[in-house]
Design a protein around this motif. Structure first.
Motif, PDB file in Angstrom:
ATOM      1  N   PRO A 120      -8.979   8.053  -5.948  1.00  0.00           N
ATOM      2  CA  PRO A 120      -9.129   6.841  -5.117  1.00  0.00           C
ATOM      3  C   PRO A 120      -9.362   7.188  -3.644  1.00  0.00           C
ATOM      4  N   HIS A 163       3.334   1.578  -3.300  1.00  0.00           N
ATOM      5  CA  HIS A 163       2.639   1.906  -4.544  1.00  0.00           C
ATOM      6  C   HIS A 163       1.660   3.071  -4.383  1.00  0.00           C
ATOM      7  N   ASP A 164       1.750   3.738  -3.233  1.00  0.00           N
ATOM      8  CA  ASP A 164       0.933   4.932  -2.976  1.00  0.00           C
ATOM      9  C   ASP A 164      -0.559   4.642  -3.186  1.00  0.00           C
ATOM     10  N   ARG A 165      -1.056   3.636  -2.496  1.00  0.00           N
ATOM     11  CA  ARG A 165      -2.460   3.258  -2.616  1.00  0.00           C
ATOM     12  C   ARG A 165      -3.303   3.781  -1.451  1.00  0.00           C
ATOM     13  N   GLU A 214      -9.174  -5.873 -11.866  1.00  0.00           N
ATOM     14  CA  GLU A 214      -8.780  -4.511 -11.480  1.00  0.00           C
ATOM     15  C   GLU A 214      -9.602  -3.437 -12.180  1.00  0.00           C
ATOM     16  N   TRP A 221      -6.890  -2.696  -2.929  1.00  0.00           N
ATOM     17  CA  TRP A 221      -5.461  -2.948  -3.122  1.00  0.00           C
ATOM     18  C   TRP A 221      -4.874  -3.738  -1.955  1.00  0.00           C
ATOM     19  N   ILE A 245       0.846  -1.204   0.000  1.00  0.00           N
ATOM     20  CA  ILE A 245       0.000   0.000   0.000  1.00  0.00           C
ATOM     21  C   ILE A 245       0.876   1.248   0.000  1.00  0.00           C
ATOM     22  N   ASP A 269     -10.982   2.067  -2.367  1.00  0.00           N
ATOM     23  CA  ASP A 269      -9.929   1.662  -3.296  1.00  0.00           C
ATOM     24  C   ASP A 269      -8.742   1.070  -2.540  1.00  0.00           C
ATOM     25  N   SER A 270      -8.362   1.715  -1.442  1.00  0.00           N
ATOM     26  CA  SER A 270      -7.211   1.217  -0.677  1.00  0.00           C
ATOM     27  C   SER A 270      -7.495  -0.185  -0.148  1.00  0.00           C
TER      28      SER A 270
END
Length: 734
Positions: free
Chosen positions: A650, A639-641, A691, A658, A636, A654-655
């Motif tokens: 997002p 990948h900057d989620r 996805e 992921w 997380i 969304d997080s």
């Protein structure tokens, strides 16, 4: 007390943004945990849930709710306990009243909250509701001391992706103002009991003796404090600071903890409201009382009650025009620092102001230097020292800063916030005495009408456990370790008498320092500025303050902290971070269907809980789950989620997608458990192939209002519909 159907892990049902996030995250957790034979249960410690559990006699059979907090209070005293504890509302009176009204509107026949109880029935109702206010949850659950720190992955990410910091200059007018006498700090007395005792607290006056509290029992070795704040000196201090703020050309701000310190701080807050509108209260005191004005409820409630009286409204406008500008909660909506006692919470508000370079938002919508008024001088020096440090040295650099971890004394209600059952606003002048059952007067104070007297305590076993936890943490890290204790303060001197012999007996006295909070703040800031690390070993309230201050400076938030409570009877409590900004998150979700709450704290707690369960019950698959959670959490961050703050980008949901994907991929790739790898391989594949569909379904719902069916007591089906809008994701999870 364990039941046959007791789950392996209890995930708490709470309030606001964390609870909304749970509606999305918990189904993922349950789906994955089932593969390891791990059951995840829930217990309701939300404000609404606690209200309903408190008044079963007012509800129908179908509406009644079990007392989950009491159940958890028993469970955390067992070796089997494994709790993931999310942040819950620590309600102020306005929040409590709002929750009651919402529940009443949903058909729950709850009694109104009686602001001024006169009959026995009203007093009984008020007492029940008062038991729900403030820190009603944490003291029940925290049967252990706190080990709180930034997870390694989170700290690394913050250094690689430093957040914005406001600029500090030596010319800044921002300062901290505290009472120089007459406060809790200056009036404190403390003693350690050499044998078990029961005490009563009495007020002796010219007309006789009033028993304020009796049957307060303490085991041998308990440190028992007593102190009071002078109402007259508080009023003089506030009046003086309002004038000084005007002269200095800064914003006036008051920083309290009117939620946790639910008896003392709302009263102090009320004194500030009265000081701000002093001419109005002097001229219209009787009229304001007749309108039901209680300054402790804040300026917002007052303005609502007087809006039909043109003369009072004009007088208020005149006084406000003559006052200095006020630090604002919401400049656009005219919500001031003094509007609602629970809006400006010191442990969140002061770090945010310090991070912003000492700037607060004024009524004109611009940032300005600020007079930070913290009446009691017990911990105000921490913020004063931080401000003076940054004035002299400039802002902290998160890219190179070290970290401050915390070992906090909090088990068994140690140094409980405001000590609610033993805090009193005194009705008349006299002498407050704390008298032991053998007749010994342990503590005594001469007081005036309106003074606020309180007692707090810390038991021997939690104190010793706290010191030993600090020794273990120092040994594990080698970090500079400081006990934040002031030898000149009565309570701290008693704790030092515990700390030193334990350190000496274990041969580690040379590994630790003991400093007063001001000096410890400076030393810690110097240490982390050099890129080195330190452990702050503190009492309960200071634990609360520091585990917001340093994380907000280091990480931009305290919600991403790893918080492990090693319960004294062998269980584990894993706390997920702070919820101070959660109300704004809910507002945005309702208006735009975008939830910016970051569940990173939940991810961190989840991994620790699974690994604890593995050791606790010999479940090797649980360890595989926990290790994979850590990998997913790293994914997380790498990948900057994490959720964006803006609608159309997002968000929390969304997080979670992921997180589920990275978690499944980690489980499919691991080689410790072939059965688990085989189970999760098709799930990981489906999540990857889905996805585009999943991200599209999540994005499609944003930008329009969301109906949750309630704020404090939302509709479960409506909330699930809002927080689980991806049919593709839901289908994969089963």
């Amino acid at each position: 007390m364990a039941e046959n159907n007791t789950p392996d892990i209890v995930y708490t049902k709470v309030d606001e943004a964390p609870e909304l996030a749970s509606a999305s995250l918990l189904p993922i957790i349950r789906s994955f945990a089932a593969a390891a034979g791990v059951s995840i249960g829930t217990k309701d410690i939300s404000l609404a849930g606690r209200i309903l559990a408190t008044f079963p006699e007012a509800l129908t059979a179908e509406q009644r709710q079990s007392d989950d907090l009491a159940w958890l209070g028993d469970w955390v005293k067992t070796p089997e306990a494994n709790v993931i504890k999310l942040p819950n509302i620590s309600a102020s009176v306005p929040q409590l009243v709002a929750a009651i009204k919402e529940l009443q509107g949903q058909g729950y026949a709850l009694p109104d909250y009686p602001y001024e109880a006169s009959t026995d029935e009203e007093k009984a109702i008020q007492a029940k509701y008062d038991g729900i206010k403030g820190s009603a949850v944490n003291p029940v659950l925290r049967e252990g001391n706190s080990d709180r720190r930034a997870a390694a992955a989170v700290k690394k990410f913050a250094q690689n992706n430093p957040h914005r910091m406001g600029e500090w200059t030596a010319a800044s007018k921002t300062r901290v103002a505290s009472m120089s006498g007459g406060d809790f700090f200056s009036n404190e007395v403390s003693a350690t009991l050499d044998k078990a005792a029961t005490a009563k607290i009495v007020l002796e006056t010219a007309s006789g003796e009033t028993v304020l509290k009796e049957g307060v029992s303490y085991p041998a070795g308990t440190v028992v404090d007593a102190t009071y704040m002078s109402a007259a000196k508080l009023d003089a201090f506030l009046e003086d600071e309002i004038k000084k703020t005007k002269d200095e050309g800064t914003l006036f701000s008051l920083h309290m903890k009117a939620t946790m310190m639910k008896v003392s701080d709302p009263i102090i807050f009320g004194h500030a409201v009265k000081a701000w509108l002093k001419p109005v209260f002097e001229k219209f005191g009787d009229e304001l009382k007749a309108l039901g004005v209680n300054p402790n409820s804040g300026l917002g409630d007052l303005l609502e009650r007087v809006k039909g009286n043109a003369e009072i409204v004009a007088a208020i406008d005149e006084v406000r025009a003559a006052r200095p500008p006020m630090y604002m909660v919401n400049s656009d909506k005219g919500i001031t620092n003094l509007h609602v006692p629970s809006d400006v919470i010191i442990d969140a508000s002061m770090p945010a102001l310090i991070r912003a370079g000492g700037k607060g938002w004024g009524p004109d919508g611009n940032e300005s230097d600020t007079n930070c008024v913290i009446p009691d001088n017990s911990y105000a020096p921490v913020y004063d020292a931080a401000i003076e440090f940054f004035k002299a040295n400039g802002k902290l650099n998160p890219a190179t800063a070290g970290t401050v971890q915390n070992i906090g004394l909090m088990a068994q209600k140690a140094e409980e916030y405001g000590s609610h059952p033993t805090t009193f606003e005194l009705p008349e002048a006299g002498t407050v005495k704390m008298i032991l059952d053998d007749g010994t007067v342990l503590h005594s104070h001469d007081v005036a009408a309106g003074d606020i007297w309180r007692s707090a305590s810390a038991r021997k076993a939690p104190i010793e456990d706290w010191v030993n936890l600090a020794i273990d943490r120092q040994k594990a890290t080698g970090y500079r370790s400081i006990f934040w204790l002031d030898a000149s303060r009565a309570h701290d001197a008693q704790l030092i008498d515990y700390v030193k012999p334990i350190l000496e007996a274990k041969g580690v006295a040379d590994k630790f320092e003991i400093m007063a909070p001001r000096e410890a703040t400076i030393a810690s800031l110097e240490t982390i500025t050099k890129g080195e690390n330190t452990i702050a070993i503190t009492g309960n309230v200071l634990r609360d303050y520091l585990t917001d201050l340093f994380p907000i400076l280091e990480l931009a938030t305290s919600a991403k902290m790893l918080s492990i409570v090693k319960l004294m009877n062998g269980g584990g409590l894993f706390e997920t971070g702070a919820g101070g900004s959660a109300p704004k998150h809910v507002q945005q979700l309702v208006e735009e269907n975008h939830l910016r709450w970051d569940s990173l704290g939940e991810f961190c707690a989840l991994g620790e809980s699974f690994k604890f369960l593995a050791d606790q019950k010999g479940n090797a698959k649980a360890r595989v789950l926990g290790d994979a959670v850590d990998t997913a959490t790293q994914g997380i961050l790498d990948h900057d989620r994490s959720p964006s703050r803006k609608v159309g980008e997002p968000d929390n949901r969304d997080s979670h997608y992921w997180f589920a994907r990275y978690w499944a991929e980690a489980l499919a790739a691991q080689s410790d458990d072939a059965e688990m790898a085989a189970h999760f391989a098709p799930i990981a594949k489906a999540l990857a192939e889905g996805e585009a569909a999943i991200v599209g379904e999540l994005a499609a719902v944003q930008g329009k209002p969301a109906d949750l069916g309630g704020y404090f007591h939302g509709d479960a089906d409506k909330t699930a519909g809002v927080m689980r809008p991806s049919a593709t994701l839901n289908g994969i999870l089963g």
